[in-house]
Design an enzyme around this catalytic site. Structure first.
Site, mmCIF file in Angstrom:
data_model
loop_
_atom_site.group_PDB
_atom_site.id
_atom_site.type_symbol
_atom_site.label_atom_id
_atom_site.label_comp_id
_atom_site.label_asym_id
_atom_site.label_seq_id
_atom_site.Cartn_x
_atom_site.Cartn_y
_atom_site.Cartn_z
ATOM 1 C CG HIS A 150 -1.654 -1.212 1.488
ATOM 2 N ND1 HIS A 150 -2.537 -1.745 0.572
ATOM 3 C CD2 HIS A 150 -1.659 -2.067 2.543
ATOM 4 C CE1 HIS A 150 -3.061 -2.860 1.070
ATOM 5 N NE2 HIS A 150 -2.534 -3.075 2.258
ATOM 6 C CD GLU A 168 -3.036 -3.602 5.892
ATOM 7 O OE1 GLU A 168 -4.062 -3.121 5.381
ATOM 8 O OE2 GLU A 168 -2.495 -4.648 5.478
ATOM 9 C CG HIS A 221 1.180 -6.623 3.678
ATOM 10 N ND1 HIS A 221 1.379 -5.418 3.057
ATOM 11 C CD2 HIS A 221 -0.178 -6.777 3.742
ATOM 12 C CE1 HIS A 221 0.214 -4.862 2.763
ATOM 13 N NE2 HIS A 221 -0.749 -5.674 3.162
ATOM 14 N NE ARG A 250 -5.549 -8.362 -5.952
ATOM 15 C CZ ARG A 250 -6.595 -8.047 -6.721
ATOM 16 N NH1 ARG A 250 -6.437 -7.911 -8.032
ATOM 17 N NH2 ARG A 250 -7.789 -7.886 -6.201
#
Length: 334
Positions: free
Chosen positions: A104, A122, A180, A199
């Site tokens: 991200h 996150e 991740h 992705r």
């Protein structure tokens, strides 16, 4: 009028994901959609496409988006004026299979963020594991951009990633820019209110609904990788000085998260700031303006800033995640 606000519970929004399963049925009382893998339950979401709805009381059926527009001061308290929508997105994830390897962007990588969105930092709290549980978090030390590009070409991306086998209660912080993925686990996720995911690799699998490979965003993903984010493991909880019967798991510019466990009455929430409670185990009752409000396993509750601090009386042992938003002075609007 501010007195219309009270402790607010929201209905989960289920999301089909090809990597999902059926384990969220153990956590949530709302029935899962029939016969399809459910990867995510969005617990509190202020997004145009998926806005959480209040489940009970005089505001039943209202969305968090509507409430933020009507009561920004009463909900956000000392952070009023800094955001137009609620700044966090909360989820349960059922990662029956491994998710795509992804990254991200950070808030300052604006070339890669759609207008009105933010970067995405996150964090996860592991709730259930299985025999095949795995977390990939960060690159192996010394991995370069050239190494990642070469690994994509020969389908060996996972070999460049740090990995570990998670245990229940592990807490993992995923700073924006960290490569991740995870699988074989049910986790709670707190993140910036963003849906920007690039992705890097998706294990060459096809979506059974479309029969096609899912789209990758390799160039954008590579551009957003922070090559200093290496070998990320579970954090070490710290006993909290400001919240009783709690340990502090995460404390960064976007969110603070405590895990509270108590058999006796315990204070939740803070004065003049919003707090979200997520019940992981047990149940309890809070009283606000001479009315009782209950919370039980799998439920999420927003305590608007105007509600302040409440006393929670557990019915037996209760385990809660309590999430607060740090002072947002100086943080740009989303």
């Amino acid at each position: 009028m501010s007195e219309e606000l009270y402790p607010l519970k929201f209905e989960p929004i289920y999301q089909y994901r090809l990597w999902g399963g059926r384990r969220l049925a153990h956590l949530l009382s709302k029935p899962l959609p029939k016969d399809e893998p459910v990867g995510e339950a969005w617990l509190l979401s202020d997004r145009k496409d998926h806005a959480s709805k209040v489940t009970d009381g005089s505001l039943k059926g209202k969305t968090i988006t509507e409430l933020m527009q009507k009561y920004p001061m009463e909900i956000m308290g000392k952070n009023r004026g800094h955001v137009e929508r609620f700044p966090l997105l909360l989820k349960f994830l059922d990662c029956h299979e491994v998710l795509s390897v992804q990254v991200h962007p950070s808030d300052d990588q604006t070339d890669y963020i759609p207008k009105g969105d933010t970067g995405k930092t996150e964090a996860w709290v592991v709730l259930e594991t299985a025999d095949d549980s795995i977390i990939y978090s960060g690159l192996k030390k010394g991995t370069t951009k050239e190494d990642v590009i070469a690994a994509i070409k020969n389908n060996s991306v996972s070999e460049k990633l740090h990995r570990f086998i998670p245990k229940i209660d592990d807490a993992v912080f995923i700073q924006s820019g960290t490569v991740h993925t995870l699988g074989g686990a049910v986790v709670f996720e707190v993140q910036e209110n963003s849906d920007v995911t690039f992705r890097l690799y998706d294990w060459d699998r096809k979506d059974p609904k479309t029969g096609k490979l899912r789209e990758l965003q390799v160039e954008k993903a590579i551009a957003c990788i922070d090559y200093n984010q290496v070998e990320i493991g579970p954090i070490i909880p710290v006993k909290s000085a400001e919240v009783e019967n709690a340990e502090l798991l995460f404390d960064n510019e976007h969110f603070k998260l405590w895990r509270i466990e108590s058999e006796k009455q315990v204070a939740v929430g803070f004065k003049d700031e919003p707090v979200i409670l997520v019940c992981i185990k047990g149940s309890g009752i809070m009283n606000y303006q001479n009315k009782d409000y209950s919370i039980s396993k799998g439920e999420v509750m927003l305590l608007p800033a105007i509600v302040g601090q409440l006393e929670l009386r557990p019915n037996s042992k209760i385990r809660l995640l309590q999430i607060a938003i740090p002072n947002m002075n100086g943080i740009r609007k989303s």
